[in-house]
Design a protein around this motif. Structure first.
Motif, mmCIF file in Angstrom:
data_model
loop_
_atom_site.group_PDB
_atom_site.id
_atom_site.type_symbol
_atom_site.label_atom_id
_atom_site.label_comp_id
_atom_site.label_asym_id
_atom_site.label_seq_id
_atom_site.Cartn_x
_atom_site.Cartn_y
_atom_site.Cartn_z
ATOM 1 N N UNK A 1 2.556 -12.560 2.510
ATOM 2 C CA UNK A 1 3.535 -11.659 1.889
ATOM 3 C C UNK A 1 2.823 -10.526 1.160
ATOM 4 N N UNK A 2 1.744 -10.852 0.455
ATOM 5 C CA UNK A 2 0.966 -9.809 -0.226
ATOM 6 C C UNK A 2 0.468 -8.775 0.772
ATOM 7 N N UNK A 3 -0.088 -9.273 1.873
ATOM 8 C CA UNK A 3 -0.657 -8.356 2.866
ATOM 9 C C UNK A 3 0.435 -7.520 3.542
ATOM 10 N N UNK A 4 1.590 -8.136 3.777
ATOM 11 C CA UNK A 4 2.686 -7.380 4.381
ATOM 12 C C UNK A 4 3.128 -6.255 3.449
ATOM 13 N N UNK A 5 3.246 -6.560 2.159
ATOM 14 C CA UNK A 5 3.641 -5.535 1.187
ATOM 15 C C UNK A 5 2.614 -4.403 1.149
ATOM 16 N N UNK A 6 1.330 -4.767 1.176
ATOM 17 C CA UNK A 6 0.273 -3.751 1.172
ATOM 18 C C UNK A 6 0.334 -2.895 2.440
ATOM 19 N N UNK A 7 0.617 -3.540 3.569
ATOM 20 C CA UNK A 7 0.668 -2.808 4.840
ATOM 21 C C UNK A 7 1.818 -1.805 4.847
ATOM 22 N N UNK A 8 2.996 -2.242 4.397
ATOM 23 C CA UNK A 8 4.152 -1.341 4.371
ATOM 24 C C UNK A 8 3.903 -0.193 3.405
ATOM 25 N N UNK A 9 3.311 -0.503 2.261
ATOM 26 C CA UNK A 9 3.000 0.542 1.282
ATOM 27 C C UNK A 9 1.994 1.542 1.851
ATOM 28 N N UNK A 10 1.001 1.039 2.577
ATOM 29 C CA UNK A 10 -0.002 1.921 3.179
ATOM 30 C C UNK A 10 0.630 2.839 4.219
ATOM 31 N N UNK A 11 1.525 2.281 5.033
ATOM 32 C CA UNK A 11 2.216 3.094 6.039
ATOM 33 C C UNK A 11 3.033 4.187 5.365
ATOM 34 N N UNK A 12 3.777 3.808 4.323
ATOM 35 C CA UNK A 12 4.639 4.782 3.639
ATOM 36 C C UNK A 12 3.846 5.917 3.010
ATOM 37 N N UNK A 13 2.664 5.600 2.488
ATOM 38 C CA UNK A 13 1.905 6.594 1.729
ATOM 39 C C UNK A 13 0.895 7.384 2.553
ATOM 40 N N UNK A 14 0.407 6.798 3.629
ATOM 41 C CA UNK A 14 -0.742 7.413 4.294
ATOM 42 C C UNK A 14 -0.611 7.620 5.794
ATOM 43 N N UNK A 15 0.378 6.990 6.428
ATOM 44 C CA UNK A 15 0.444 7.091 7.884
ATOM 45 C C UNK A 15 1.389 8.215 8.284
#
Length: 450
Positions: A216-230
């Protein structure tokens, strides 16, 4: 074009009555909707034909013939609507079809039962005219959930029945303020829809003792990374034509901003300088391959840290971008963003619906834009790449040229089609009236000329 008050009142009533029929998809069950339209057509001496892969999910077809060799025009709308998540959050019951403050409320008011009411009015008004082209109308099922029972089935099994040169469908012919000018977009393309599922793994164990990053931690980090940087910028010819026309229409700071959007290395910074939030969001969606997390799942017990979780990603890709190439781009992004843990991310492709774009100089797109400029005055027509997707891609793949033209001129400050799928979905009755008059007038010019 002036239309009698009687027809406008009837069309408004048709829309209200159609909103009251719950066609939420899933499950769809569009039969009651199709039956209601059939009765309206029969009242005016027009014979409807039911075409169905499943009897509970029918498509409804009718036609006005013409003694001419000119190819047909097809009018298309869809019967189904997205479900209502929480009826209590609405100001009025979502399937009541109530009028409140001069606006007709309800699920499907904008997406897209108003277009069905428009098409019914056209068939009624044109049935006794000496048309120069056959005029066909189809109300399809299942547009909101993949088109299996609707347009996909029709183009595979009943193409000769619906075959036409052009199909008039959602979503163009509205007014859009950019800078100091008003524009009238006519849809000439749409992005591809790609449904991906992101699977993420992490440490499992008892929830009382957390020994490292969980799935769950990694999923949250992944979604946040997509929103901010992808940001996968990709400028297609249709969006390029849109931006150039907006730039050429201004002689101030807006001109410089839009000219900068044509330079790939300046796009990201330039978008940040556009002050209007909705304008910026639309442009970003037109210029980027977007990724939005819409559903998450995983876990089976409150005191167990799940080994794996998943998120559904709604991806909208600029025409020409292949799903496989986009997945590789996402995988590379995770590899760079999570160099030690990227092997814990896996991307699964669930569905891909290919988008399309017409030539920016497509004759009918320009003709409809000119009609909007003449009718509503004061605005400038532009070709539009729809950031979303519809069943237009199925028609396009079958050789029927789709044009998004279902005009509505919204009052200042009204959020327009951004209210589609929301708990505030509604249509101003004045917009319905001016849109219907414009729609009928444009079609009459096309259908009566040699």
């Amino acid at each position: 074009m002036h239309i009698s008050a009687e027809i406008i009142e009837k069309a408004e009533k048709w829309l209200a009555d159609l909103i009251r029929i719950d066609t939420s998809n899933p499950p769809g069950q569009e039969k009651e909707y199709a039956d209601a339209i059939s009765e309206i057509l029969k009242d005016y001496g027009i014979t409807p034909t039911v075409i169905a892969l499943d009897a509970s999910r029918p498509n409804l077809f009718c036609e006005i013939s013409a003694e001419s060799e000119f190819p047909a025009i097809l009018l298309s709308s869809h019967a189904d609507v997205v479900p209502v998540e929480d009826p209590a959050s609405w100001k009025v019951p979502p399937f009541s079809g109530q009028v409140k403050g001069g606006e007709l409320w309800g699920r499907g008011a904008l997406d897209m039962k108003y277009k069905t009411a428009f098409d019914l009015a056209v068939m009624v008004l044109f049935k006794d005219l000496n048309l120069r082209r056959p005029l066909k109308m189809i109300v399809v099922a299942d547009e909101e959930e993949g088109c299996k029972y609707g347009s996909s089935y029709l183009v595979k099994e009943h193409l000769e029945l619906i075959r036409s040169e052009y199909v008039f469908n959602e979503l163009g012919g509205f007014n859009l303020k950019i800078g100091s000018k008003e524009f009238y977009p006519v849809q000439a393309g749409e992005k591809s829809f790609c449904h991906l599922r992101l699977h993420v793994k992490g440490r499992t164990g008892h929830a009382s003792v957390k020994s490292g990053p969980s799935s769950i931690d990694r999923l949250a980090e992944a979604i946040n990374a997509i929103n901010n940087n992808f940001l996968g910028f990709s400028l297609c010819t249709l969006t390029e034509a849109f931006i150039k026309k907006v730039a050429d229409s201004h002689h101030d700071a807006t001109k410089a901003l839009f000219e900068a959007l044509l330079e790939p290395e300046k796009i990201e910074r330039t978008l940040e300088l556009i002050p209007d939030h909705e304008e910026r969001a639309l442009l970003k969606a037109m210029l980027c391959n977007t990724v939005t997390a819409t559903r998450i799942g995983g876990g089976f017990k409150v005191n167990v840290i799940p080994e794996a979780v998943w998120a559904d990603l709604d991806c909208r890709l600029v025409p020409g971008v292949k799903s496989g190439d986009f997945i590789k781009q996402l995988e590379y992004f995770f590899e760079k963003s999570f160099p030690e843990d990227h092997h814990l991310f896996e991307i699964e492709e669930i569905q891909f619906q290919r988008g399309y774009q017409l030539n920016a100089e497509e004759e009918l797109v320009g003709e409809l834009g000119t009609y909007l400029e003449k009718t509503w005055k004061g605005g400038i027509s532009v070709p539009l790449l729809l950031p979303a997707s519809s069943d237009n891609s199925n028609y396009y793949g079958a050789g029927i040229i789709p044009v998004g033209f279902a005009p509505l001129k919204f009052p200042d400050g009204f959020a327009g089609f951004l209210l589609s799928h929301s708990n505030s979905e509604r249509i101003p009755l004045e917009s319905f009236k001016n849109g219907l008059e414009c729609y009928v007038g444009a079609l009459k010019e096309i259908m009566l000329r040699d």
